[in-house]
Design an enzyme around this catalytic site. Sequence first.
Site, PDB file in Angstrom:
ATOM      1  NE  ARG A  43      -3.429   2.606   2.282  1.00  0.00           N
ATOM      2  CZ  ARG A  43      -3.695   3.365   3.311  1.00  0.00           C
ATOM      3  NH1 ARG A  43      -3.468   2.941   4.538  1.00  0.00           N
ATOM      4  NH2 ARG A  43      -4.208   4.570   3.147  1.00  0.00           N
TER       5      ARG A  43
ATOM      6  CG  HIS B  42      -1.428   8.716   3.413  1.00  0.00           C
ATOM      7  ND1 HIS B  42      -1.490   7.347   3.557  1.00  0.00           N
ATOM      8  CD2 HIS B  42      -1.283   9.209   4.668  1.00  0.00           C
ATOM      9  CE1 HIS B  42      -1.363   7.025   4.839  1.00  0.00           C
ATOM     10  NE2 HIS B  42      -1.234   8.146   5.540  1.00  0.00           N
TER      11      HIS B  42
ATOM     12  CD  GLU C 273      -5.581   7.427   9.465  1.00  0.00           C
ATOM     13  OE1 GLU C 273      -5.425   6.392  10.118  1.00  0.00           O
ATOM     14  OE2 GLU C 273      -4.852   8.444   9.617  1.00  0.00           O
TER      15      GLU C 273
ATOM     16  CG  ASN D 244      -5.881   3.341   8.111  1.00  0.00           C
ATOM     17  OD1 ASN D 244      -5.911   2.468   7.234  1.00  0.00           O
ATOM     18  ND2 ASN D 244      -5.407   4.551   7.881  1.00  0.00           N
TER      19      ASN D 244
ATOM     20  CE1 TYR E 293      -1.077   2.088  13.389  1.00  0.00           C
ATOM     21  CE2 TYR E 293      -2.945   3.299  12.486  1.00  0.00           C
ATOM     22  CZ  TYR E 293      -1.666   2.791  12.342  1.00  0.00           C
ATOM     23  OH  TYR E 293      -0.990   2.967  11.157  1.00  0.00           O
TER      24      TYR E 293
ATOM     25  CD  GLU F  32      -2.281   3.713   7.979  1.00  0.00           C
ATOM     26  OE1 GLU F  32      -2.075   4.026   9.175  1.00  0.00           O
ATOM     27  OE2 GLU F  32      -2.334   4.541   7.064  1.00  0.00           O
TER      28      GLU F  32
END
Length: 448
Positions: free
Chosen positions: A73, A117, A162, A297, A299, A350
């Site tokens: 990516r 991005h 995002e 994404n 986390y 991600e």
Amino acid sequence: MFAKDFVWGVATAAYQIEGGAREGGRTPSIWDVHCRKEGAIFNGNTGETACDFYHRYKEDIALMKEMGIGAFRMSFSWNRILPEGTGRVNAAGVDFYSRVIDELLNSGIQPYVTLMHWDLPQALYERGGYMNRDFAQYFAEYAQTVAKLFSDRVKNFMTFNEPQLMLGAHRGSGKAPGLCLTDVETAPIAHNILRAHGKGVLAMRAASKGHIDIGMANQGCFFYPAEETPENIEAAKRATFEYRLPNWYSSLPWYADPIYLGRYPEPLLSRLKKYLPENWEDDMKEICQPLDFCGQNFYNAYRADENGNQVAEPAGAMYNAEHWNVSPSGIRFAAKWLYERYKLPVIITENGMCCHDWVSLDGKVHDPQRIDFMQRYLLELDRAQREGAKIGGYFCWSLLDNMEWNLGYRPRFGLVYVDYKTQQRIPKDSAHWYKKVIATQGESLREV
């Protein structure tokens, strides 16, 4: 454990790794300008050189091939392809990305390209950026250009990365362009970004030279149940998708519901409708275009009680080097809820962990916490698919240690250590571990 067609990848972004900021006809982005502001970036770091991927891409692709990576990516620098943001196409920029794509394909690695991005061309920012309603048309022109030039070889695209943090950069987050705007000013910006996504998808479909898959890499604030009771699970799910916290711009459904379902979510809409542009409802049909996957994404997530209220992490909870909480079960609930709500295969675009990495006396980089983090999260992702979610792939953030935006080069997220002075690459223990995970389709995750 994971299907044979499961996509195992790594993720990067142009400004964070490329360097070559003044080469090949590239013009400044908002990040080039932001990094020059005193105090804006940790230690005054910039992406002028970053990981020098611009010159070292063959070396980095060879590392990926050795690791068995199936997908890369990457993002394109809009201002490297269209230096003024619209109009003239920069042949040198096109040639650079063509060479990268060919090298990837020759190495058996599929490119997954994110169109933007965060690095908005400075030339477009000076014309109003996201605040200009014409931004959507500018993005559509860029998307059409990319499809015409690269869709013969690139089959997977994402429009934005995002949008939550693209908007957060206008709310005092410290990220470029470093503004601090109000709800009145930022709600139309979010709407413009969504319009740009829709117009971009339409433009790419029309210009593509063959079948392409398109999605978006969303972020968002997820909650997970503090206790896994039916009532607590339902409350955490409701907290995720209703999102009653003050920072509405960091919610997932404000961006995901329009692109997948064609509507803004309640109760956020009731709160923000008065700030949206006139006749915003007319834009929804264009915003909501058929997509091929749900990019997410992920986390961490936050604990919620039986009432859906956020509760503190328990004493002794796990945190990464930047003090982000570690919450493996959150990815299981997120993947299940996303698939249930949007009915598309979920790709984790991600996921990763920053650690306090350095080169040990033996010349190697040992990162057991990163390995433990990824193993925990991937086991939970496997559990999500066993409980009914369709999971299409996983991209580790990141291939390389890199320029982590306003945090500079302090956090290290890479599977590969980068000595920023010499540009030496050293695969960490986690790179060797991930290679085995990929080779066994995840079966090695069961080894503890």
